[in-house]
Design an enzyme around this catalytic site. Structure first.
Site, PDB file in Angstrom:
ATOM      1  N   CYS A   1     -24.742  57.929   3.450  1.00 15.90           N
ATOM      2  CA  CYS A   1     -26.742  56.495   3.243  1.00 15.90           C
ATOM      3  C   CYS A   1     -27.119  57.157   2.088  1.00 15.90           C
ATOM      4  O   CYS A   1     -28.067  57.526   2.469  1.00 15.90           O
ATOM      5  CB  CYS A   1     -26.723  56.073   4.382  1.00 15.90           C
ATOM      6  SG  CYS A   1     -27.544  54.155   3.714  1.00 15.90           S
TER       7      CYS A   1
ATOM      8  N   CYS B   1     -33.595  56.501   5.887  1.00 16.44           N
ATOM      9  CA  CYS B   1     -33.977  56.484   7.518  1.00 16.44           C
ATOM     10  C   CYS B   1     -35.221  57.851   7.970  1.00 16.44           C
ATOM     11  O   CYS B   1     -33.955  58.405   8.138  1.00 16.44           O
ATOM     12  CB  CYS B   1     -33.693  55.887   8.103  1.00 16.44           C
ATOM     13  SG  CYS B   1     -33.653  54.088   7.273  1.00 16.44           S
TER      14      CYS B   1
ATOM     15  N   CYS C   1     -32.058  59.339  10.683  1.00 13.92           N
ATOM     16  CA  CYS C   1     -30.776  58.601  10.837  1.00 13.92           C
ATOM     17  C   CYS C   1     -30.248  59.729  10.446  1.00 13.92           C
ATOM     18  O   CYS C   1     -30.252  60.296   9.131  1.00 13.92           O
ATOM     19  CB  CYS C   1     -30.397  57.415   9.419  1.00 13.92           C
ATOM     20  SG  CYS C   1     -28.933  56.920   9.475  1.00 13.92           S
TER      21      CYS C   1
ATOM     22  N   CYS D   1     -19.222  46.168  17.958  1.00 16.60           N
ATOM     23  CA  CYS D   1     -20.051  46.243  17.028  1.00 16.60           C
ATOM     24  C   CYS D   1     -19.461  46.789  16.036  1.00 16.60           C
ATOM     25  O   CYS D   1     -18.755  47.686  16.500  1.00 16.60           O
ATOM     26  CB  CYS D   1     -21.449  46.592  18.253  1.00 16.60           C
ATOM     27  SG  CYS D   1     -22.081  45.662  18.401  1.00 16.60           S
TER      28      CYS D   1
ATOM     29  N   CYS E   1     -19.684  41.897  16.726  1.00 16.50           N
ATOM     30  CA  CYS E   1     -20.961  42.000  15.937  1.00 16.50           C
ATOM     31  C   CYS E   1     -20.921  43.242  14.789  1.00 16.50           C
ATOM     32  O   CYS E   1     -19.700  43.911  14.878  1.00 16.50           O
ATOM     33  CB  CYS E   1     -21.448  42.157  17.467  1.00 16.50           C
ATOM     34  SG  CYS E   1     -23.759  42.588  16.564  1.00 16.50           S
TER      35      CYS E   1
ATOM     36  N   CYS F   1     -29.085  39.660  16.283  1.00 15.21           N
ATOM     37  CA  CYS F   1     -29.536  41.341  17.342  1.00 15.21           C
ATOM     38  C   CYS F   1     -30.347  41.522  16.608  1.00 15.21           C
ATOM     39  O   CYS F   1     -30.589  42.266  15.590  1.00 15.21           O
ATOM     40  CB  CYS F   1     -28.274  41.869  17.377  1.00 15.21           C
ATOM     41  SG  CYS F   1     -28.603  43.520  18.645  1.00 15.21           S
TER      42      CYS F   1
ATOM     43  N   ARG G   1     -31.250  45.368  25.219  1.00 15.07           N
ATOM     44  CA  ARG G   1     -30.024  46.303  25.743  1.00 15.07           C
ATOM     45  C   ARG G   1     -30.977  47.394  25.513  1.00 15.07           C
ATOM     46  O   ARG G   1     -31.976  48.037  24.894  1.00 15.07           O
ATOM     47  CB  ARG G   1     -29.048  46.353  24.733  1.00 15.07           C
ATOM     48  CG  ARG G   1     -27.980  46.656  24.456  1.00 15.07           C
ATOM     49  CD  ARG G   1     -27.455  46.716  23.377  1.00 15.07           C
ATOM     50  NE  ARG G   1     -26.923  45.371  23.669  1.00 15.07           N
ATOM     51  CZ  ARG G   1     -26.079  44.684  22.277  1.00 15.07           C
ATOM     52  NH1 ARG G   1     -26.973  45.684  20.841  1.00 15.07           N
ATOM     53  NH2 ARG G   1     -26.243  43.511  22.420  1.00 15.07           N
TER      54      ARG G   1
END
Length: 347
Positions: A60, A64, A67, A104, A136, A196, A268
């Protein structure tokens, strides 16, 4: 659940001071209040079981700080291209057999591009939807057109976390803005897809950052249908690798405050459960959490498996929530009988 006249009204006009007053209550008082709100709006003891699969991992371009899938960090996460439809649909079937009612799919993309890979994801969405699962996706930023295509394919929910407060955001991510996050949420909402959106605690943020993030979520024109509360799972090779573990009391404060601010929302208990004994998870459920991810991995980090969660559900007397179950404003429920799945966690 109580009658509508006994139910606290939904609000989208919370002030920071009001949220601070809730967040800083003595923790036992906070748990009691959140539990009372939970009983008014939700079927207590009922927990939604979700499974999250990384359909495209690593590489990616974002930065972040938490991550392990960011290309710029040196982690042990292997890079793999978009999985085949057969592999994804087989994983969805296994998740359903394990007791999940929401499946998901996450892709390590900065944003969705209108290409063959997106077409393949749309096919995956169609296939999972046909199984009777709530499907999702979390694919990064989407525009209005892409959100509409996902809706047409049968997407039930879209995850796009705020992660932290707007004030702290640039300390964690510099490759996109907070406004970008909010724009994607708005595009998803316009398409009629369930939202979400939550965040991560343990990034080095202050309590006021946590309160500010909840302030944004609770004051959206419509509350997110699902708010994941994640505890950072530090991964070697990322800038936040040395962050200390978040305590259960920090998770409880976030979950309970979210429950009071957003009574109809599924809150959640997400990343970080692998390090939490059942006693700590039970406190989170008591504070208003009513959704979990189950399955051996949460994208790339360890997560409790179905057998562990089955044992926990039996011990705590929890019941898996049916798929496609929507809460009405009066606290009652509306089920979709044609597709609703009555789950049972696998042995």
């Amino acid at each position: 659940m109580t009658d509508a006249q006994n139910t606290a009204p939904l609000r989208t006009d919370w002030s920071m001071d009001e949220i601070r007053a809730i967040y800083y209550k003595p923790v036992l008082e906070l748990i009691v209040e959140a539990s009372q709100v939970h009983q008014q709006y939700q079927a207590t003891g009922e927990v939604q079981v979700c499974t999250l699969l990384s359909v495209k991992t690593g590489g990616c371009p974002e930065d972040c700080a938490y991550c392990p899938q960011a290309a710029r960090y040196h982690t042990d996460v292997p890079v793999h291209k978009l999985l085949s439809n057969d592999v994804v649909l087989d994983a969805a079937r296994q998740a359903k057999e394990g007791g999940s009612t929401r499946f998901c799919m996450g892709a390590a993309w900065r944003e969705v591009r209108d290409n063959r890979d997106f077409d393949r994801v749309l096919e995956m969405v169609e296939g999972v939807n046909e199984m009777g699962l709530e499907v999702c996706c979390t694919l990064g930023m989407v525009n209005e057109y892409q959100a509409e295509r996902l809706k047409q394919a049968g997407l039930y929910a879209y995850n796009h976390n705020l992660d932290t407060s707007e004030e702290n955001y640039s300390n964690i991510i510099t490759t996109r803005t907070y406004g970008d996050r909010l724009n994607t949420i708005e595009n998803v909402r316009k398409a009629g897809i369930s939202v979400c959106s939550g965040g991560i605690i343990g990034l080095g943020e202050t309590d006021d950052d946590r309160i500010a993030m909840l302030h944004v979520l609770a004051n959206l024109p419509q509350h997110p249908e699902s708010v994941p509360v994640n505890a950072l799972v530090p991964v070697e090779g990322t800038p936040l690798a040395e962050q200390p573990r978040v305590s259960v009391w920090e998770m409880v404060r976030m979950i309970a405050t979210a429950r009071i601010l957003m009574p109809q929302t599924m809150v959640r208990l997400s990343a970080g459960r692998q390090e939490m004994p059942v006693s700590e998870q039970a406190l989170c459920f008591l504070a208003g959490a009513n959704s979990i991810f189950s399955g051996d991995k949460l994208l790339t980090t360890p997560n409790p498996g179905f057998a562990d969660d089955k044992a926990m559900f039996e011990l705590l007397g929890l019941t898996p929530r049916k798929s496609f179950k929507a809460e009405t404003p009066c606290g009652g429920t509306v089920d979709a009988p044609a597709t609703a799945q009555t789950p049972a966690l696998a042995e």
